[in-house]
Design an enzyme around this catalytic site. Sequence first.
Site, PDB file in Angstrom:
ATOM      1  CG  ASP A  28      91.881 -35.167 -18.464  1.00 16.08           C
ATOM      2  OD1 ASP A  28      92.715 -35.856 -17.847  1.00 16.08           O
ATOM      3  OD2 ASP A  28      92.203 -34.280 -19.288  1.00 16.08           O
ATOM      4  CD  GLU A  46      95.897 -36.184 -20.835  1.00 18.03           C
ATOM      5  OE1 GLU A  46      94.768 -36.030 -20.320  1.00 18.03           O
ATOM      6  OE2 GLU A  46      96.870 -35.445 -20.588  1.00 18.03           O
ATOM      7  CG  HIS A  51      99.914 -28.293 -17.110  1.00 19.57           C
ATOM      8  ND1 HIS A  51      98.908 -27.831 -16.300  1.00 19.57           N
ATOM      9  CD2 HIS A  51      99.332 -29.140 -17.980  1.00 19.57           C
ATOM     10  CE1 HIS A  51      97.764 -28.398 -16.671  1.00 19.57           C
ATOM     11  NE2 HIS A  51      97.996 -29.188 -17.680  1.00 19.57           N
ATOM     12  CD  GLU A  75      95.825 -32.987 -22.408  1.00 15.58           C
ATOM     13  OE1 GLU A  75      94.609 -33.027 -22.148  1.00 15.58           O
ATOM     14  OE2 GLU A  75      96.680 -32.640 -21.580  1.00 15.58           O
ATOM     15  CG  ASP A  98      96.970 -35.898 -17.549  1.00 18.42           C
ATOM     16  OD1 ASP A  98      95.752 -36.138 -17.524  1.00 18.42           O
ATOM     17  OD2 ASP A  98      97.446 -34.791 -17.905  1.00 18.42           O
ATOM     18  CG  HIS A 100     100.626 -31.412 -19.998  1.00 18.19           C
ATOM     19  ND1 HIS A 100     100.867 -32.129 -18.869  1.00 18.19           N
ATOM     20  CD2 HIS A 100      99.367 -31.729 -20.401  1.00 18.19           C
ATOM     21  CE1 HIS A 100      99.785 -32.838 -18.579  1.00 18.19           C
ATOM     22  NE2 HIS A 100      98.854 -32.634 -19.500  1.00 18.19           N
TER      23      HIS A 100
END
Length: 291
Positions: A85, A276, A163, A188, A96, A155
């Site tokens: 990640d 993700e 976040h 994700e 992300d 998020h």
Amino acid sequence: MDDTTLDHYREAGIIAKKVITEGAQRIRVGASYLEIVEMIEAMVIEEGAGLAFPLNLSLNEDAAHDTASLRDERLFQKGDLAKVDLGVHIDGYIADTATTVDLGTNSLLVEASNQALENAIKKVRPRVTVGELGSVIQMEIESRGYRPISNLTGHGLGRYIIHCPPTIPNVGINGGVVLEEGMVFAIEPFASTGSGRVSDKTRREIYQQISTKPVRIPSARAIIDHIRERKGLPFARRWLPERKSEITLSGLVRSQHLHVYPVLSDIAGSLVSQHEHTLIVTNEGCIVTTR
Ligand code: MN
Ligand code: MN
């Protein structure tokens, strides 16, 4: 969203895609966990970008928030399921993205989180609710005989903010936030052979500054000085000068200067996969920045 902001999001996404693709290929049986983490983080810096958070590399039942410690001796083993990640930023604008590397025979589990993510992305456009995205994710994963992890979510992303709203659930909920053009968020999905819920492990490697109130103890002040340049983005214990860092960090968590991200795990012996992407809602769909 202005053109410069969009360019930064796109550039962060292009770099994240390149680095995670090349980095994931280096994960093989016998490879050093620490060397892989450091290599992937160095690739981001070499690309001229910043790390939005330490590389998360979480194995098997660990779903998220593991990273290397300074003298981590782990080697990848046959059968490991590794979630990679990665967070990249350009001037605070974050990409992300995550993928799962299978060193065993768990391609069906890996495919479950991947297909759930693709199905959710296809649904994204203005006026859709986040609850609908969660439903699509849950249905895909459960139809394959696995459980979505219900207490981990996608998020929103903001400048130097990892976040923020909206929360994107991995299970169906009624309603929730209605998507609008210009929203930036990560989706994700996690698919698990375990309980479908994670809890905190005692292992703590990733922290984040949450207060700028003064610190008096010199060892604690040294840590705060060291991580000020993160501008509130998470950092790894591994990035700090080593001496007494663990006990000092615990004190800074107790005094609410730092937030800690413990490793999050499903039940022992289970396996968790994750995928993700980061995306920006447009008037008729979305731009996936990390693909
Ligand atoms: Mn991520
Ligand atoms: Mn994320």
